[in-house]
Design a protein around this motif. Structure first.
Motif, mmCIF file in Angstrom:
data_model
loop_
_atom_site.group_PDB
_atom_site.id
_atom_site.type_symbol
_atom_site.label_atom_id
_atom_site.label_comp_id
_atom_site.label_asym_id
_atom_site.label_seq_id
_atom_site.Cartn_x
_atom_site.Cartn_y
_atom_site.Cartn_z
ATOM 1 N N ASN A 159 27.604 18.728 49.362
ATOM 2 C CA ASN A 159 26.640 18.931 48.289
ATOM 3 C C ASN A 159 25.284 18.375 48.722
ATOM 4 O OD1 ASN A 159 25.671 19.809 45.842
ATOM 5 N ND2 ASN A 159 25.993 17.824 44.879
ATOM 6 N N PHE A 160 24.894 18.768 49.901
ATOM 7 C CA PHE A 160 23.702 18.229 50.535
ATOM 8 C C PHE A 160 22.927 19.372 51.154
ATOM 9 C CE2 PHE A 160 21.989 16.787 54.674
ATOM 10 C CZ PHE A 160 21.009 15.955 54.203
ATOM 11 N N SER A 161 21.648 19.456 50.832
ATOM 12 C CA SER A 161 20.806 20.476 51.438
ATOM 13 C C SER A 161 20.182 19.923 52.705
ATOM 14 C CB SER A 161 19.705 20.932 50.508
ATOM 15 O OG SER A 161 20.150 21.042 49.213
ATOM 16 N N GLY A 162 19.540 18.761 52.572
ATOM 17 C CA GLY A 162 18.938 18.063 53.696
ATOM 18 C C GLY A 162 18.178 18.955 54.642
ATOM 19 N N ILE A 163 18.583 18.973 55.900
ATOM 20 C CA ILE A 163 17.890 19.749 56.923
ATOM 21 C C ILE A 163 18.099 21.246 56.721
ATOM 22 C CG2 ILE A 163 19.769 19.758 58.591
ATOM 23 C CD1 ILE A 163 17.577 19.250 60.721
ATOM 24 N N PHE A 164 19.148 21.618 56.013
ATOM 25 C CA PHE A 164 19.416 23.035 55.811
ATOM 26 C C PHE A 164 18.605 23.612 54.658
ATOM 27 C CE2 PHE A 164 23.470 21.257 57.427
ATOM 28 C CZ PHE A 164 23.330 21.751 58.706
ATOM 29 N N ASP A 165 17.839 22.772 53.971
ATOM 30 C CA ASP A 165 17.117 23.242 52.804
ATOM 31 C C ASP A 165 15.939 24.115 53.205
ATOM 32 O OD1 ASP A 165 16.445 23.576 50.193
ATOM 33 O OD2 ASP A 165 15.454 21.638 49.994
ATOM 34 N N HIS A 166 14.837 23.523 53.631
ATOM 35 C CA HIS A 166 13.662 24.316 53.971
ATOM 36 C C HIS A 166 13.463 24.429 55.474
ATOM 37 C CE1 HIS A 166 12.379 24.775 49.881
ATOM 38 N NE2 HIS A 166 12.516 23.474 49.689
ATOM 39 N N LEU A 167 13.714 23.349 56.176
ATOM 40 C CA LEU A 167 13.495 23.350 57.620
ATOM 41 C C LEU A 167 14.421 24.321 58.331
ATOM 42 C CD1 LEU A 167 12.058 22.034 60.033
ATOM 43 C CD2 LEU A 167 13.875 20.341 60.057
ATOM 44 N N GLY A 168 15.669 24.379 57.926
ATOM 45 C CA GLY A 168 16.615 25.267 58.583
ATOM 46 C C GLY A 168 16.758 26.625 57.932
ATOM 47 N N CYS A 169 16.204 26.776 56.718
ATOM 48 C CA CYS A 169 16.397 28.022 55.983
ATOM 49 C C CYS A 169 15.603 29.174 56.588
ATOM 50 C CB CYS A 169 16.002 27.823 54.532
ATOM 51 S SG CYS A 169 16.277 29.259 53.509
ATOM 52 N N TYR A 170 14.364 28.942 56.924
ATOM 53 C CA TYR A 170 13.519 30.023 57.422
ATOM 54 C C TYR A 170 13.946 30.533 58.803
ATOM 55 C CZ TYR A 170 10.692 28.658 53.469
ATOM 56 O OH TYR A 170 10.270 28.353 52.212
ATOM 57 N N PRO A 171 14.194 29.639 59.774
ATOM 58 C CA PRO A 171 14.694 30.168 61.057
ATOM 59 C C PRO A 171 16.042 30.859 60.925
ATOM 60 C CG PRO A 171 13.954 27.909 61.331
ATOM 61 C CD PRO A 171 13.922 28.197 59.870
ATOM 62 N N ALA A 172 16.908 30.337 60.061
ATOM 63 C CA ALA A 172 18.215 30.971 59.874
ATOM 64 C C ALA A 172 18.065 32.355 59.258
ATOM 65 C CB ALA A 172 19.104 30.098 59.002
ATOM 66 N N PHE A 173 17.098 32.512 58.361
ATOM 67 C CA PHE A 173 16.872 33.827 57.753
ATOM 68 C C PHE A 173 16.411 34.836 58.799
ATOM 69 C CE2 PHE A 173 13.781 36.813 55.992
ATOM 70 C CZ PHE A 173 14.634 37.552 55.181
ATOM 71 N N PHE A 174 15.445 34.459 59.624
ATOM 72 C CA PHE A 174 14.940 35.394 60.625
ATOM 73 C C PHE A 174 15.967 35.674 61.717
ATOM 74 C CE2 PHE A 174 10.891 33.827 58.829
ATOM 75 C CZ PHE A 174 10.465 35.041 58.325
ATOM 76 N N LEU A 175 16.744 34.661 62.092
ATOM 77 C CA LEU A 175 17.840 34.905 63.032
ATOM 78 C C LEU A 175 18.855 35.861 62.430
ATOM 79 C CD1 LEU A 175 18.638 31.439 64.617
ATOM 80 C CD2 LEU A 175 18.005 33.508 65.809
ATOM 81 N N SER A 176 19.111 35.714 61.139
ATOM 82 C CA SER A 176 20.077 36.596 60.481
ATOM 83 C C SER A 176 19.592 38.032 60.467
ATOM 84 C CB SER A 176 20.336 36.129 59.052
ATOM 85 O OG SER A 176 20.963 34.890 59.065
ATOM 86 N N CYS A 177 18.296 38.233 60.271
ATOM 87 C CA CYS A 177 17.766 39.601 60.275
ATOM 88 C C CYS A 177 18.011 40.274 61.617
ATOM 89 C CB CYS A 177 16.269 39.587 59.960
ATOM 90 S SG CYS A 177 15.888 39.167 58.265
ATOM 91 N N VAL A 178 17.832 39.548 62.701
ATOM 92 C CA VAL A 178 18.065 40.103 64.033
ATOM 93 C C VAL A 178 19.556 40.281 64.292
ATOM 94 C CG1 VAL A 178 17.816 39.632 66.496
ATOM 95 C CG2 VAL A 178 15.926 39.152 64.946
ATOM 96 N N VAL A 179 20.321 39.259 63.960
ATOM 97 C CA VAL A 179 21.748 39.262 64.271
ATOM 98 C C VAL A 179 22.496 40.299 63.447
ATOM 99 C CG1 VAL A 179 23.831 37.838 64.158
ATOM 100 C CG2 VAL A 179 21.753 36.918 65.134
ATOM 101 N N TYR A 180 22.104 40.511 62.176
ATOM 102 C CA TYR A 180 22.771 41.529 61.363
ATOM 103 C C TYR A 180 22.640 42.902 62.012
ATOM 104 C CZ TYR A 180 23.210 38.332 57.386
ATOM 105 O OH TYR A 180 23.525 37.296 56.563
ATOM 106 N N GLY A 181 21.454 43.223 62.495
ATOM 107 C CA GLY A 181 21.261 44.508 63.161
ATOM 108 C C GLY A 181 22.109 44.645 64.403
ATOM 109 N N VAL A 182 22.197 43.572 65.158
ATOM 110 C CA VAL A 182 23.010 43.592 66.370
ATOM 111 C C VAL A 182 24.489 43.735 66.018
ATOM 112 C CG1 VAL A 182 23.753 42.192 68.340
ATOM 113 C CG2 VAL A 182 21.342 42.309 67.738
ATOM 114 N N LEU A 183 24.942 42.974 65.021
ATOM 115 C CA LEU A 183 26.356 43.007 64.660
ATOM 116 C C LEU A 183 26.772 44.340 64.044
ATOM 117 C CD1 LEU A 183 26.876 39.419 63.231
ATOM 118 C CD2 LEU A 183 27.756 40.337 65.358
#
Length: 122
Positions: free
Chosen positions: A88-112
């Motif tokens: 129940n912790f956002s911490g580093i995954f809140d804002h710092l990790g959210c944006y890079p994970a979103f953009f990585l997901s956009c690329v990875v979804y297309g690849v997958l």
């Protein structure tokens, strides 16, 4: 159900209010991450180092890219969700990790989506 009793934090992620259900989903997510890391690492090491996959070079490259994309997806999206469900912790995954994970997901979804189509067509 009254809206006064509903908490809006990571305890209600995915609409799960019960601790047991949330822990089951987190355990399943951890299982997915571990199996993905083990399986994708075996594919990548076996195909790069030992040339264990005896197919055409293009097919082997497609399989390697699919394994790498799956590895990135599981580490960038599934693992932070599991940690967030467990602690129940956002911490580093809140804002710092959210944006890079979103953009990585956009690329990875297309690849997958497109690499299995390319493998089926080849």
């Amino acid at each position: 159900m009254s809206t006064d009793n509903v908490r809006y934090d990571n305890y209600t992620l995915y609409g799960i209010h019960g601790k047991i259900s949330r822990d089951l989903l987190a355990g399943y997510s951890y299982f997915l991450v571990v199996s993905s890391v083990i399986g994708d690492t075996l594919i990548l090491v076996g195909s790069y180092r030992y040339s264990a996959i005896k197919l055409h070079k293009i097919l082997v490259a497609l399989i390697q890219h699919l394994a790498a994309a799956d590895l990135v997806f599981s580490l960038a999206r599934v693992l932070p969700g599991a940690v967030s469900l467990t602690l129940n912790f956002s911490g580093i995954f809140d804002h710092l990790g959210c944006y890079p994970a979103f953009f990585l997901s956009c690329v990875v979804y297309g690849v997958l989506v497109n690499l299995p189509c390319a493998l089926a067509a080849a």
